[in-house]
Design a protein around this motif. Structure first.
Motif, PDB file in Angstrom:
ATOM      1  N   GLU A 381       0.836  -1.202   0.000  1.00 60.16           N
ATOM      2  CA  GLU A 381       0.000   0.000   0.000  1.00 60.16           C
ATOM      3  C   GLU A 381       0.871   1.253   0.000  1.00 60.16           C
ATOM      4  N   GLY A 382       1.943   1.231   0.792  1.00 61.62           N
ATOM      5  CA  GLY A 382       2.858   2.373   0.828  1.00 61.62           C
ATOM      6  C   GLY A 382       3.565   2.583  -0.502  1.00 61.62           C
ATOM      7  N   VAL A 383       3.955   1.495  -1.159  1.00 60.56           N
ATOM      8  CA  VAL A 383       4.591   1.598  -2.480  1.00 60.56           C
ATOM      9  C   VAL A 383       3.645   2.252  -3.473  1.00 60.56           C
ATOM     10  N   TYR A 384       2.392   1.838  -3.448  1.00 63.86           N
ATOM     11  CA  TYR A 384       1.413   2.399  -4.388  1.00 63.86           C
ATOM     12  C   TYR A 384       1.156   3.877  -4.100  1.00 63.86           C
ATOM     13  N   LEU A 385       1.013   4.219  -2.822  1.00 65.29           N
ATOM     14  CA  LEU A 385       0.764   5.619  -2.467  1.00 65.29           C
ATOM     15  C   LEU A 385       1.915   6.515  -2.905  1.00 65.29           C
ATOM     16  N   LEU A 386       3.135   6.007  -2.774  1.00 60.78           N
ATOM     17  CA  LEU A 386       4.304   6.826  -3.071  1.00 60.78           C
ATOM     18  C   LEU A 386       4.571   6.948  -4.572  1.00 60.78           C
ATOM     19  N   LEU A 387       4.275   5.885  -5.333  1.00 55.07           N
ATOM     20  CA  LEU A 387       4.622   5.866  -6.758  1.00 55.07           C
ATOM     21  C   LEU A 387       3.419   6.057  -7.680  1.00 55.07           C
ATOM     22  N   ARG A 388       2.238   6.292  -7.119  1.00 56.19           N
ATOM     23  CA  ARG A 388       1.037   6.358  -7.955  1.00 56.19           C
ATOM     24  C   ARG A 388       1.157   7.415  -9.051  1.00 56.19           C
ATOM     25  N   ARG A 389       1.550   8.619  -8.688  1.00 53.85           N
ATOM     26  CA  ARG A 389       1.658   9.690  -9.686  1.00 53.85           C
ATOM     27  C   ARG A 389       2.769   9.408 -10.697  1.00 53.85           C
ATOM     28  N   GLU A 390       3.874   8.865 -10.203  1.00 53.57           N
ATOM     29  CA  GLU A 390       4.990   8.561 -11.103  1.00 53.57           C
ATOM     30  C   GLU A 390       4.605   7.478 -12.111  1.00 53.57           C
ATOM     31  N   MET A 391       3.842   6.477 -11.672  1.00 52.53           N
ATOM     32  CA  MET A 391       3.404   5.408 -12.567  1.00 52.53           C
ATOM     33  C   MET A 391       2.448   5.923 -13.635  1.00 52.53           C
ATOM     34  N   GLN A 392       1.692   6.961 -13.316  1.00 52.91           N
ATOM     35  CA  GLN A 392       0.777   7.522 -14.301  1.00 52.91           C
ATOM     36  C   GLN A 392       1.516   8.226 -15.433  1.00 52.91           C
ATOM     37  N   GLU A 393       2.774   8.585 -15.202  1.00 51.64           N
ATOM     38  CA  GLU A 393       3.520   9.363 -16.181  1.00 51.64           C
ATOM     39  C   GLU A 393       4.519   8.544 -16.979  1.00 51.64           C
ATOM     40  N   THR A 394       5.147   7.534 -16.367  1.00 50.00           N
ATOM     41  CA  THR A 394       6.258   6.876 -17.042  1.00 50.00           C
ATOM     42  C   THR A 394       6.402   5.422 -16.585  1.00 50.00           C
ATOM     43  N   LEU A 395       7.318   4.711 -17.222  1.00 51.53           N
ATOM     44  CA  LEU A 395       7.624   3.321 -16.865  1.00 51.53           C
ATOM     45  C   LEU A 395       8.421   3.290 -15.564  1.00 51.53           C
ATOM     46  N   ILE A 396       8.040   2.384 -14.652  1.00 48.52           N
ATOM     47  CA  ILE A 396       8.757   2.189 -13.389  1.00 48.52           C
ATOM     48  C   ILE A 396       9.489   0.855 -13.451  1.00 48.52           C
ATOM     49  N   GLU A 397      10.787   0.888 -13.270  1.00 50.86           N
ATOM     50  CA  GLU A 397      11.600  -0.328 -13.341  1.00 50.86           C
ATOM     51  C   GLU A 397      11.550  -1.093 -12.027  1.00 50.86           C
ATOM     52  N   HIS A 398      11.996  -2.357 -12.069  1.00 45.84           N
ATOM     53  CA  HIS A 398      11.998  -3.215 -10.880  1.00 45.84           C
ATOM     54  C   HIS A 398      12.850  -2.612  -9.765  1.00 45.84           C
ATOM     55  N   GLU A 399      14.011  -2.053 -10.121  1.00 43.91           N
ATOM     56  CA  GLU A 399      14.910  -1.498  -9.102  1.00 43.91           C
ATOM     57  C   GLU A 399      14.253  -0.351  -8.346  1.00 43.91           C
ATOM     58  N   ARG A 400      13.509   0.461  -9.052  1.00 43.40           N
ATOM     59  CA  ARG A 400      12.812   1.580  -8.410  1.00 43.40           C
ATOM     60  C   ARG A 400      11.744   1.063  -7.451  1.00 43.40           C
ATOM     61  N   PHE A 401      10.976   0.074  -7.892  1.00 47.74           N
ATOM     62  CA  PHE A 401       9.975  -0.538  -7.012  1.00 47.74           C
ATOM     63  C   PHE A 401      10.633  -1.123  -5.761  1.00 47.74           C
ATOM     64  N   TRP A 402      11.725  -1.828  -5.934  1.00 53.27           N
ATOM     65  CA  TRP A 402      12.352  -2.520  -4.813  1.00 53.27           C
ATOM     66  C   TRP A 402      12.957  -1.543  -3.816  1.00 53.27           C
ATOM     67  N   ALA A 405      10.079  -0.191  -1.872  1.00 54.28           N
ATOM     68  CA  ALA A 405       9.507  -1.239  -1.015  1.00 54.28           C
ATOM     69  C   ALA A 405      10.341  -1.424   0.250  1.00 54.28           C
ATOM     70  N   LYS A 406      11.654  -1.373   0.140  1.00 56.52           N
ATOM     71  CA  LYS A 406      12.505  -1.551   1.324  1.00 56.52           C
ATOM     72  C   LYS A 406      12.306  -0.399   2.320  1.00 56.52           C
ATOM     73  N   VAL A 407      12.183   0.809   1.799  1.00 60.09           N
ATOM     74  CA  VAL A 407      11.929   1.960   2.681  1.00 60.09           C
ATOM     75  C   VAL A 407      10.566   1.816   3.354  1.00 60.09           C
ATOM     76  N   GLN A 408       9.554   1.436   2.569  1.00 59.46           N
ATOM     77  CA  GLN A 408       8.207   1.308   3.118  1.00 59.46           C
ATOM     78  C   GLN A 408       8.130   0.199   4.156  1.00 59.46           C
ATOM     79  N   MET A 409       8.831  -0.901   3.923  1.00 56.10           N
ATOM     80  CA  MET A 409       8.813  -2.003   4.878  1.00 56.10           C
ATOM     81  C   MET A 409       9.450  -1.591   6.202  1.00 56.10           C
TER      82      MET A 409
END
Length: 548
Positions: A381-402, A405-409
């Motif tokens: 949920e934290g990953v989605y809240l933080l990257l929602r706007r960025e995902m609407q604009e551009t491609l998000i790579e695995h490294e960015r997600f990970w 996710a580590k910060v949110q965890m």
């Protein structure tokens, strides 16, 4: 008005150059060039909702601006065609189309070949030549047709209807319409094909001297030669001399064709592309990865076992599966990567790749089942809240997600330590401070969470004082449970005039503000309700005594 414009822009980007066929002033092309007009008419109708002005008013406004009768200012329409062309070179195809839909003067300038040849070069990597009348159609029409074809061909892997069209009708189609478009492609996902020499020469423009070796190997009783698609493309490239001339050859072949099939297939693709690509990605993975993907997709997710039982089958409810995750729900609605279906599905794939790594990390910890599940859910949920706007604009790579996710965890684990136990943890998950801390990591919000728990404990300790024993025994169950420390107060329960709603509002104000005034109001209301219950019981007992 801005919302309407954004929605129309998204629709234009997905529905670019969708129709063709009616004549309109300002476009001087003939034959197949007439196809470039209906789609402008349709888009002009769509843009009419952006202004309250009628067509007549628009013409009057244009004439006013041109004549300069209203004032002495110089507007866009006062510029010469040469100056306008220099300005319009900075526009992308969608913006150019939108501007050309405003009035007949700009429609004429925006249809200029020099503008669309540039977009053709940028989009398809080849140039169109209009010297010596080589290209049989206008650049605008050529762009439209090739754009529709390329959009279909690049997504053939998920387009079942288009696959059936190609596999069934090639090479049996009498008019060979789709083969004429396949001439443009070097890599075609179809088996080798047998074609008569006359068809090869007509469709690819290849003379027989380029495949003399095949003619010598041909059996006497066989009238057709076997070709690989890549081989045919390179023969055509060798014969014509460049990819640009191959494109012009194909457009010349199509100048007398009606493109009803192409337009119909493209329209169907525009309407269903997100659903098709998501379905293909979810169910058509290699066998080992397919099993892992299903496990990750449903990991610690509340879902209907009945609907999931048909996973991958014809009757599977794919829309329901997409609704299980906010990212897949956004993709289904075309809200990722500015509506680009291919970049959006890559973002979805990278997201679940991160989920796989996250599950492996969590399962490696010595945690209980409930804690593992909640850490996973809250982290996502934290990953989605933080990257929602960025995902609407551009491609998000695995490294960015990970990384996120580590910060949110880490923040989720901090909240779990603050709550002290699982019951408290579940109670605070609906607090606005909870999500604000997930997104920002600001310790101020963590202090608010701690204050909420402390004030909830104060209310519980007060009602459990020995002097309030009589009140606890008289209070209705619905009010008594609100005073318990582990009771979650949902925002939905705060509306209405019932006693639980009134008490819930007072408690909510105290818990989130810390004002003692609200605590005293809570105590007063509880004691008042208990006294009312006591008076009611006393009245009933008095009645029973009189009756006896």
């Amino acid at each position: 008005m801005l919302v309407v414009e954004d929605e129309l822009l998204q629709k234009l980007q997905s529905n670019l150059f969708n129709k063709g066929g009616c004549q309109r002033g300002g476009d001087t092309g003939t034959g197949m060039a007439d196809l470039s007009t209906t789609w402008e008419c349709e888009l002009l109708e769509q843009f009419s909702c952006l202004t309250a002005a009628t067509d007549e008013e628009l013409r009057l406004n244009t004439s006013d601006i041109t004549s300069g009768s209203s004032d002495n200012t110089i507007g866009l329409l006062h510029l010469s065609d040469e100056v306008l062309l220099v300005i319009l070179r900075n526009l992308d195809p969608v913006s150019l189309l939108r501007l050309g839909s405003t009035c007949s003067l700009l429609f004429r300038v925006c249809s200029c070949n020099s503008l669309w040849t540039t977009h053709f070069q940028d989009s398809f990597g080849v140039s169109l030549s209009y010297t010596h009348a080589r290209c049989p159609v206008t650049a605008k029409t050529a762009f439209r047709l090739v754009f529709m074809w390329r959009s279909l061909f690049r997504n053939i892997h998920c387009n079942r209807a288009f696959q059936e069209k190609l596999f069934v009708e090639i090479p049996l189609a009498p008019h060979k319409y789709w083969i004429q478009w396949l001439v443009l492609e070097e890599s075609v996902p179809l088996p080798s094909v047998r074609l008569p020499c006359s068809d090869v020469e007509k469709l690819w423009g290849i003379t027989t001297d380029l495949f003399q070796d095949k003619l010598q190997e041909k059996a006497e009783d066989c009238d057709a030669l076997k070709f690989e698609w890549r081989e045919l493309y390179h023969l055509a490239l060798n014969h014509h001399g460049s990819a640009s001339l191959v494109f012009q050859h194909v457009l010349n072949q199509h100048q007398n064709n009606e493109h009803v099939e192409l337009e119909s297939m493209y329209h169907q693709y525009v309407q269903c592309r997100f659903q098709w690509l998501f379905t293909y990605w979810l169910f058509r993975q290699p066998t080992p990865y397919n099993k892992q993907l299903r496990s990750i997709f449903l990991q610690w997710k509340k879902h209907s076992k009945r609907k999931v039982a048909t996973w991958g089958e014809t009757l599977c409810d794919v829309r329901y599966l997409a609704s299980l995750h906010p990212i897949t729900k956004d993709y289904w609605r075309g809200r990722l990567a500015r509506g680009n279906e291919n970049l959006g599905i890559q973002t979805v794939g990278n997201y679940f790749s991160m989920c796989k790594s996250l599950v492996a990390w969590i399962l490696g910890r010595d945690w209980g089942r409930l804690k593992r599940r909640k850490v996973y859910e809250d982290t996502l949920e934290g990953v989605y809240l933080l990257l929602r706007r960025e995902m609407q604009e551009t491609l998000i790579e695995h490294e960015r997600f990970w990384q996120v996710a580590k910060v949110q965890m880490t923040r989720v684990c901090t909240l779990e330590e603050t709550a002290a136990n699982y019951v408290n943890w579940k109670m605070i998950e609906t607090l606005p401070y909870y999500k604000l801390y997930l997104v920002s990591g600001n310790s101020v919000y963590l202090d608010h969470v701690q204050g909420f728990l402390r004030r909830k404990r104060i209310i519980r300790d007060w009602i459990y004082l020995e002097e309030n024993l009589w009140a606890r025994q008289l209070l209705p169950e619905s009010l008594y449970t609100l005073l318990e420390f582990d009771t979650k107060i949902s925002q939905e329960s705060l509306h209405g005039d019932s006693l639980p709603a009134q008490l819930g509002r007072l408690m909510w104000l105290y818990l989130n503000s810390g004002q003692e005034l609200y605590l005293e109001a809570v105590k007063g209301m509880v004691l008042q309700c208990a006294q009312a219950c006591l008076n009611h019981l006393s009245t009933l007992q008095a009645c029973e005594v009189r009756v006896a």
